[in-house]
Design a protein around this motif. Structure first.
Motif, short mmCIF file in Angstrom:
data_model
loop_
_atom_site.label_atom_id
_atom_site.label_comp_id
_atom_site.label_asym_id
_atom_site.label_seq_id
_atom_site.Cartn_x
_atom_site.Cartn_y
_atom_site.Cartn_z
N LYS A 45 0.84 -1.19 0.00
CA LYS A 45 0.00 0.00 0.00
C LYS A 45 0.88 1.24 0.00
O LYS A 45 1.90 1.28 0.70
CB LYS A 45 -0.89 0.01 1.24
N LYS A 70 0.76 5.81 -0.46
CA LYS A 70 0.00 7.06 -0.52
C LYS A 70 0.74 7.94 -1.50
O LYS A 70 1.96 8.18 -1.34
CB LYS A 70 -0.06 7.71 0.86
N THR A 71 0.06 8.37 -2.55
CA THR A 71 0.68 9.26 -3.54
C THR A 71 0.10 10.65 -3.38
O THR A 71 -1.07 10.82 -3.03
CB THR A 71 0.43 8.78 -4.98
N TYR A 81 -3.83 10.25 -2.85
CA TYR A 81 -4.56 9.00 -3.09
C TYR A 81 -3.91 7.87 -2.31
O TYR A 81 -2.69 7.76 -2.27
CB TYR A 81 -4.55 8.64 -4.58
N LYS A 82 -4.73 7.01 -1.71
CA LYS A 82 -4.26 5.78 -1.08
C LYS A 82 -4.48 4.67 -2.09
O LYS A 82 -5.59 4.49 -2.59
CB LYS A 82 -5.04 5.50 0.20
N LEU A 83 -3.39 3.94 -2.41
CA LEU A 83 -3.46 2.92 -3.45
C LEU A 83 -3.01 1.56 -2.91
O LEU A 83 -2.10 1.49 -2.08
CB LEU A 83 -2.55 3.28 -4.62
N GLN A 115 -4.00 -0.84 -8.31
CA GLN A 115 -4.46 0.54 -8.48
C GLN A 115 -3.37 1.40 -9.10
O GLN A 115 -2.17 1.12 -8.99
CB GLN A 115 -4.94 1.10 -7.14
N SER A 156 -2.00 5.49 -10.39
CA SER A 156 -2.01 6.94 -10.25
C SER A 156 -1.17 7.52 -11.38
O SER A 156 -0.20 6.90 -11.81
CB SER A 156 -1.43 7.33 -8.89
#
Length: 180
Positions: free
Chosen positions: A76, A78-79, A92-94, A98, A100
């Motif tokens: 996981k 966070k971008t 965004y939490k990916l 997922q 980005s």
């Protein structure tokens, strides 16, 4: 129709191992390998194969010539990306599968929120230019920070003192970290 002379080469190779060419290594759990035209001449794009552990950051940076697509394979992250048109940070939490996108010229960063993160950073051109925030910050004279933003010169010198080199996977090994 344009001819692609690379594809017509008698020595044509259409495979590469994305684990072979090391781009950057912080330690055995945090490193980046790559496949670009140098490793695979037939490729029209390229990518970084990124491995990170919890709390490690791909430092704030931007690309002057490419758009980056980030695909999470495991773990996981966070971008965050700064939208220059709205002056807002988009975060965004990916998780696995997922994606980005970081448009060309947009300031962005990635934080590992779990151990064993593996992601692909895919570029729309085979040679990305990268401007690291660490390089930018340590090159601004203290007098300019004071004149432009009212930042106390001595405070600025102290704040950037730990940044002795480009920080790709941070924080700096010698630097202290705060939970985020």
């Amino acid at each position: 129709m344009l001819q692609d002379f690379v594809l017509q080469s008698p020595d044509l190779v259409l495979k590469a191992d994305s684990n072979v060419t090391l781009s950057y290594k912080r330690d055995s759990r945090n490193y980046i390998t790559q496949v670009f035209a140098e490793q695979l001449p037939a490729v029209k794009t390229g990518f970084f194969n990124v491995h990170m552990s919890k709390g490690i950051i791909i430092q704030p940076h931007w690309h002057t010539n490419v758009t980056e697509t980030l695909v999470v394979i495991t773990g996981k992250v966070k971008t965050s990306v700064f939208n220059p048109f709205t002056q807002e940070r988009m975060t965004y939490k990916l998780g696995p599968g997922q994606v980005s996108v970081f448009p060309r010229g947009w300031f962005h960063w990635i934080v590992a929120k779990s151990d064993d993160v593996h992601l692909l950073a895919i570029f729309d051109r085979p040679t990305p230019d990268i401007v690291y925030g660490s390089d930018f910050l340590r090159s601004i004279p203290k007098e300019i920070m004071n004149r432009a933003y009212g930042v106390n010169e001595e405070d600025y010198v102290k704040a950037v003192a730990p940044i002795q080199e480009s920080v790709i996977l941070g924080p700096p090994v010698s630097g202290a970290t705060q939970p985020w």
